[in-house]
Design an enzyme around this catalytic site. Structure first.
Site, short mmCIF file in Angstrom:
data_model
loop_
_atom_site.label_atom_id
_atom_site.label_comp_id
_atom_site.label_asym_id
_atom_site.label_seq_id
_atom_site.Cartn_x
_atom_site.Cartn_y
_atom_site.Cartn_z
N GLU A 286 59.02 -5.15 39.75
CA GLU A 286 60.33 -5.12 40.40
C GLU A 286 60.33 -4.26 41.65
O GLU A 286 61.01 -3.24 41.70
CB GLU A 286 61.33 -4.46 39.44
CG GLU A 286 62.13 -5.38 38.63
CD GLU A 286 62.78 -4.62 37.47
OE1 GLU A 286 63.29 -5.32 36.60
OE2 GLU A 286 62.75 -3.39 37.43
N ARG A 289 61.72 -0.82 47.37
CA ARG A 289 61.33 -0.10 48.57
C ARG A 289 60.18 -0.79 49.31
O ARG A 289 60.20 -0.93 50.53
CB ARG A 289 60.87 1.31 48.17
CG ARG A 289 60.53 2.22 49.33
CD ARG A 289 59.79 3.46 48.83
NE ARG A 289 60.40 4.05 47.67
CZ ARG A 289 61.35 4.97 47.70
NH1 ARG A 289 61.79 5.40 48.85
NH2 ARG A 289 61.85 5.44 46.58
N ARG A 326 68.62 10.23 52.49
CA ARG A 326 67.35 10.56 51.82
C ARG A 326 66.75 11.91 52.24
O ARG A 326 66.29 12.66 51.37
CB ARG A 326 66.33 9.42 51.98
CG ARG A 326 66.83 8.10 51.39
CD ARG A 326 65.76 7.04 51.26
NE ARG A 326 64.77 7.42 50.25
CZ ARG A 326 63.59 7.90 50.52
NH1 ARG A 326 63.19 8.05 51.78
NH2 ARG A 326 62.77 8.24 49.56
N CYS A 357 79.41 17.19 59.44
CA CYS A 357 79.77 18.59 59.45
C CYS A 357 79.07 19.30 58.30
O CYS A 357 79.70 19.68 57.32
CB CYS A 357 81.28 18.66 59.28
SG CYS A 357 81.98 19.87 60.33
N TYR A 386 67.01 2.06 50.74
CA TYR A 386 67.86 3.17 50.31
C TYR A 386 68.52 3.91 51.46
O TYR A 386 68.85 5.08 51.33
CB TYR A 386 67.08 4.13 49.39
CG TYR A 386 66.49 3.45 48.18
CD1 TYR A 386 67.31 2.96 47.18
CD2 TYR A 386 65.11 3.23 48.07
CE1 TYR A 386 66.78 2.29 46.07
CE2 TYR A 386 64.58 2.58 46.97
CZ TYR A 386 65.42 2.10 45.99
OH TYR A 386 64.88 1.44 44.90
N1 LLP Z 1 63.36 -1.27 38.78
C1 LLP Z 1 64.13 -0.30 38.25
C2 LLP Z 1 64.55 -0.40 36.87
C3 LLP Z 1 64.50 0.80 39.03
O1 LLP Z 1 65.24 1.75 38.48
C4 LLP Z 1 64.08 0.86 40.37
C5 LLP Z 1 64.47 1.98 41.22
C6 LLP Z 1 63.31 -0.18 40.90
C7 LLP Z 1 62.97 -1.23 40.07
C8 LLP Z 1 62.85 -0.22 42.32
O2 LLP Z 1 62.08 0.87 42.69
P1 LLP Z 1 61.37 0.88 44.13
O3 LLP Z 1 60.34 -0.21 44.15
O4 LLP Z 1 62.42 0.62 45.14
O5 LLP Z 1 60.83 2.24 44.24
N2 LLP Z 1 67.24 6.24 45.88
C9 LLP Z 1 65.85 6.64 45.68
C10 LLP Z 1 65.10 5.65 44.86
C11 LLP Z 1 65.72 5.43 43.50
C12 LLP Z 1 65.05 4.33 42.77
C13 LLP Z 1 65.81 3.97 41.55
N3 LLP Z 1 65.27 2.89 40.82
C14 LLP Z 1 65.19 6.84 47.05
O6 LLP Z 1 65.87 6.72 48.06
O7 LLP Z 1 64.02 7.19 47.12
#
Ligand code: LLP
Length: 436
Positions: A286, A289, A326, A357, A386
């Site tokens: 899944e 990013r 971030r 601010c 994100y």
């Molecule tokens: N699958 C599940 C169940 C997840 O919880 C997440 C991310 C993904 C897939 C996708 O993960 P990715 O491939 O995007 O790393 N806001 C944070 C990242 C939080 C990710 C939460 N879950 C940031 O800006 O780094």
């Protein structure tokens, strides 16, 4: 094997940054700044790299969710991970096939689950016993069945920021594997007539650069698959290893090609399947990013500059933590280039700050850039993931527009918010109206 880095930047004869064949200065002129720019070819290329590496790829829409992005990943043959009624609604509004949607979330409401069942969402990834209870009631009441997965916490520590690791035992997500909670959940599902258990899901964290934790998670899930068959006779058909594949933001980040993860995981799955005499389950991932992060750039216009002699030079841009939280939230680091004079060599070390601010409203500490002046166009690279999805209206800043660029053509895919949008949800009670 192709990697998931930021592409080498492209520059035209004017010395301007090119994004998807479009001159960044022209984009800023036409659409204004701050501006999110998404390179369509990069999104599609990343989708393809994952599809070549894994039998099933589910785009984690939390990284960047708009109707146009849904359409791109649909065209590339991916499935979609949504985690809320809002993400689900967006996907359905974009015409994404419901049977290719996986519905996640650790606290789905009855209404959200009902919406998913009504829409014919293909897979519901169940996180806890409360959700099983809700689904038992809803499937009976609606006379509809549902295919489900169980999210389990495998007890694996990923090396990443504390807030974005999820596979460890002490996590709010999923049924804990060690200790028997997950097996109890499998047995509970067997007692609910409307539910068909199709597989298991785990997610170890985000921005992870190692293969080992994924291989370990695959091994742990395979062991559990065997335990499930031993205890219930059920042979599960899919294991989903979640997302989290690290991308290149700054020097030192060393992303691996999806194929490297794919091969390592597939080897473990094959070996364990033979050991247990189980059919090989389909392996799903899944990524969020790694599909959209490298494809995104944010353009900002430089405004005020504050020099503190011998201490720091602050260069303020017209966005900041409201469009990219971030750096403030995770100490995330980014690279920037001067989009209107890319060839000018680095001349100064500056800190790029936003216009909110708040002292923590920083985009980049200590960036080496050409001498900047008001009106310059700064491009922060690899902001596709994100940024927009975690954007806020802090200080009542309208959220920026987003354009999709390809072969020199730019199409708006998110309209810039207006001041009218900002007040459109406010309600003035009659007793507070002027003159009442
Ligand atoms: N699958 C599940 C169940 C997840 O919880 C997440 C991310 C993904 C897939 C996708 O993960 P990715 O491939 O995007 O790393 N806001 C944070 C990242 C939080 C990710 C939460 N879950 C940031 O800006 O780094």
């Amino acid at each position: 094997m192709a990697s998931l880095g930021c592409e080498d930047i492209q520059v035209n004869e004017k010395g301007h940054l090119l994004l998807g064949g479009c001159d960044a200065v022209d984009l800023a002129g036409e659409f204004g700044t701050p501006l999110y720019v998404i390179d369509e070819a990069a999104v599609r290329r990343n989708c393809r790299l994952f599809r070549q590496a894994f039998p099933r790829v589910i785009y984690a829409s939390k990284a960047l969710m708009t109707m146009a992005i849904c359409r791109l990943v649909e065209e590339e043959g991916l499935c979609l991970d949504v985690v809320s009624g809002g993400e689900l609604y967006t996907a359905l509004a974009a015409g994404f096939p419901p049977e290719r949607i996986y519905f996640h979330g650790n606290n789905k409401s009855r209404d959200e689950l009902a919406l998913a069942l009504e829409a014919g969402v293909g897979q519901i990834v169940v996180d806890n016993f409360w959700e099983l209870e809700l689904l038992a009631g809803l499937t009976e009441g609606m006379g509809r069945g549902a295919d489900i997965f169980l999210r389990v916490t495998p007890g694996i520590e990923a090396h990443t920021h504390e807030y974005i690791k999820t596979g460890q035992i002490d996590s709010k997500f999923g049924f804990t594997l060690p200790g028997g909670q997950a097996l109890q959940a499998v047995k509970a599902v067997a007692d609910i007539p409307g539910l068909r258990l199709r597989g298991l899901h785990s997610h170890i964290g985000s921005q992870v650069f190692q293969v080992q934790p994924y291989a370990e998670a695959a091994g742990v899930l395979m062991d559990f698959l065997d335990e499930v068959r031993e205890n219930t006779g059920l042979v599960l058909e899919e294991i989903n290893l979640g997302g989290g594949f690290g991308i290149y933001y700054v020097p030192g980040d060393a992303p691996l090609p999806p194929a490297v993860y794919g091969q390592a995981v597939q080897a473990v799955v094959g070996e364990k399947a033979r050991e247990y005499g189980l059919p090989e389950p389909r392996v799903a991932v899944e990524p969020g990013r790694s599909i959209v992060g490298p494809a995104g750039t944010t353009l900002y216009t430089v405004g005020s500059i504050k020099e503190i002699t011998g201490v720091r030079r602050y260069v303020a841009v017209d966005g900041g933590m409201a469009d990219n939280i971030r750096p403030a939230l995770y100490q995330a680091r980014y690279r920037a280039v001067l989009a209107n004079r890319v060839y000018d060599g680095p001349q100064e070390v500056v800190s790029i700050t936003g216009k909110c601010c708040e002292s923590g409203d920083m985009l980049i500490w200590d960036a080496e850039l050409p001498a900047l002046k008001p009106g310059d166009l700064v491009a922060v690279l690899c902001t596709g993931a994100y940024g927009y999805s975690m954007a806020s209206n802090y200080n009542r800043l309208p959220r920026p527009a987003m354009v999709l660029v390809r072969d020199g053509q730019a199409d708006r895919i998110v309209r810039r918010e207006t001041y009218q949008d900002l007040v459109s949800h406010d309600v003035m009670p009659a007793r507070l109206r002027t003159g009442s």
